[in-house]
Design an enzyme around this catalytic site. Structure first.
Site, mmCIF file in Angstrom:
data_model
loop_
_atom_site.group_PDB
_atom_site.id
_atom_site.type_symbol
_atom_site.label_atom_id
_atom_site.label_comp_id
_atom_site.label_asym_id
_atom_site.label_seq_id
_atom_site.Cartn_x
_atom_site.Cartn_y
_atom_site.Cartn_z
ATOM 1 N N TRP A 37 4.155 1.863 -9.558
ATOM 2 C CA TRP A 37 5.340 1.004 -9.500
ATOM 3 C C TRP A 37 5.347 0.010 -10.656
ATOM 4 C CZ3 TRP A 37 7.813 -0.694 -4.297
ATOM 5 C CH2 TRP A 37 8.120 0.436 -3.530
ATOM 6 N N ASP A 71 -5.600 -11.643 -2.750
ATOM 7 C CA ASP A 71 -5.061 -11.398 -1.419
ATOM 8 C C ASP A 71 -3.764 -12.192 -1.305
ATOM 9 O OD1 ASP A 71 -4.419 -11.180 1.243
ATOM 10 O OD2 ASP A 71 -6.368 -11.839 2.007
ATOM 11 N N ASP A 106 -3.492 -7.076 -6.178
ATOM 12 C CA ASP A 106 -4.090 -6.133 -5.235
ATOM 13 C C ASP A 106 -5.464 -6.651 -4.830
ATOM 14 O OD1 ASP A 106 -3.327 -3.016 -4.494
ATOM 15 O OD2 ASP A 106 -5.468 -3.432 -4.307
ATOM 16 N N ASP A 121 4.686 -1.423 -2.006
ATOM 17 C CA ASP A 121 4.499 -0.052 -1.514
ATOM 18 C C ASP A 121 3.248 -0.005 -0.641
ATOM 19 O OD1 ASP A 121 5.151 2.667 -1.292
ATOM 20 O OD2 ASP A 121 3.793 3.215 -2.917
ATOM 21 N N LYS A 124 8.009 -0.872 1.720
ATOM 22 C CA LYS A 124 7.875 0.347 2.514
ATOM 23 C C LYS A 124 7.658 0.009 3.982
ATOM 24 C CE LYS A 124 4.117 2.875 1.897
ATOM 25 N NZ LYS A 124 3.268 3.848 1.179
#
Length: 240
Positions: A87, A129, A113, A153, A193
Site C-alpha cells: 500500500w 504501535d 508497523d 490493511d 479493511k
C-alpha cells in the site's frame, strides 16, 4: 529488473493462463499445499511479482483509489500496519512522494508497523504501535502536521474461528478510526479493511458521525471466497 508499479490493468488479466499444480510434500499439510497452489495460480500474485509490488494487496488500494480518488498529488498519507509495504508503494506513486512529476504537488507517505520493514523509496517507515498513548501526537510531529489520508490493511492474527476473527478485526478497525480522528485534516479520508460478520453496525455508526460519506466496497482484487471488504470514509469532520 522489475517494472515500476503502475495503475494500468489492475484486474490481473492478460497473464498467461497457466495453472500450477502443487504436489503435497511429505510433512506438509494439505491446507498448506492448497494455499501454495492458490498463490501460484493467482493472477494478482503474478502481477505483483512482475511489477515490483510487495504483495497482491497493492491492487486492492489501487482499485479503491481508482474509484474514490483520495491518493492525489500532494496528499499526506499515513499507512497503519503497513508491512509488507504494497500500500505504501502505491501511495508513493499516486501522491507524487518522490516528486517525479514536477508539475504536480509533492505528497508524503508515512508507514507504521509493529515490525521492522525494508525501506521503500519515497516513504518514511517507523516501527511503532499506533495504539500507544502518544502515537497520534508522534505521527503528527513526523508528518509536520495532519494527514489527508489514513489507511489500514491490518488484520488480527487468525484464530481459525470466523466470528472471533470478525470481532477482532472490527475492534482493530475501530482503534484505527479513533487514531484517524486525531490525525486527519478536515475533509480527509479513512480507508480500512473489515471482515463481514454482523458486528459492523457500531463501526458504521461511529464513522457516519465524523465523515460525510461512508462506503463499503469489495474490490475485484479481494478473493471472491473471502469475507473481506473495505470501508472508505470521505469528508472528515474535525468536530463531530
Amino acid at each position: 529488473m522489475a517494472k515500476k508499479p503502475g495503475s494500468q490493468n489492475t484486474s490481473g488479466r492478460g497473464q498467461r493462463d497457466l495453472k500450477v499444480k502443487v504436489k503435497t510434500a511429505r510433512g506438509r499439510k494439505l491446507s498448506s499445499t492448497r494455499w501454495l497452489q492458490r498463490q501460484l495460480n493467482d493472477p494478482y500474485v503474478k502481477r505483483a511479482r512482475s511489477e515490483g509490488y510487495r504483495g497482491r494487496a497493492a491492487y486492492k488500494i489501487l482499485e479503491l483509489d481508482d474509484r474514490f480518488r483520495f491518493l492525489v498529488p500532494g496528499a499526506r498519507v499515513v499507512d497503519l500496519g503497513c508491512a509488507p509495504g504494497g500500500w505504501c508503494q502505491v501511495a508513493v506513486k499516486r501522491v507524487n512522494a518522490l516528486g517525479e512529476r514536477t508539475s504536480k504537488a509533492q505528497g508524503s507517505v508515512l508507514g507504521v508497523d509493529l515490525q521492522e520493514m525494508e525501506p521503500i523509496a519515497g516513504a518514511t517507515l517507523y516501527q511503532l504501535d499506533f495504539m500507544a498513548d502518544d502515537a497520534d501526537e508522534q505521527v503528527r510531529v513526523w508528518l509536520g502536521g495532519k494527514a489527508d489520508v489514513v489507511m489500514s490493511d491490518m488484520a488480527a492474527s487468525s484464530s481459525g474461528h470466523k466470528q472471533t476473527d470478525h470481532l477482532r478485526i472490527i475492534a482493530l478497525c475501530e482503534a484505527a478510526a479513533y487514531f484517524a480522528f486525531d490525525v486527519l485534516e478536515e475533509g480527509g479520508t479513512f480507508v480500512a479493511k473489515v471482515l463481514a460478520g454482523g458486528a459492523e453496525g457500531e463501526l458504521q455508526k461511529l464513522l457516519k458521525q465524523r465523515f460525510a460519506k461512508v462506503a463499503n466496497i469489495k474490490p475485484p482484487a479481494s478473493r471472491q471466497d473471502s469475507s473481506e471488504k473495505f470501508v472508505v470514509a470521505t469528508g472528515f469532520r474535525a468536530k463531530a
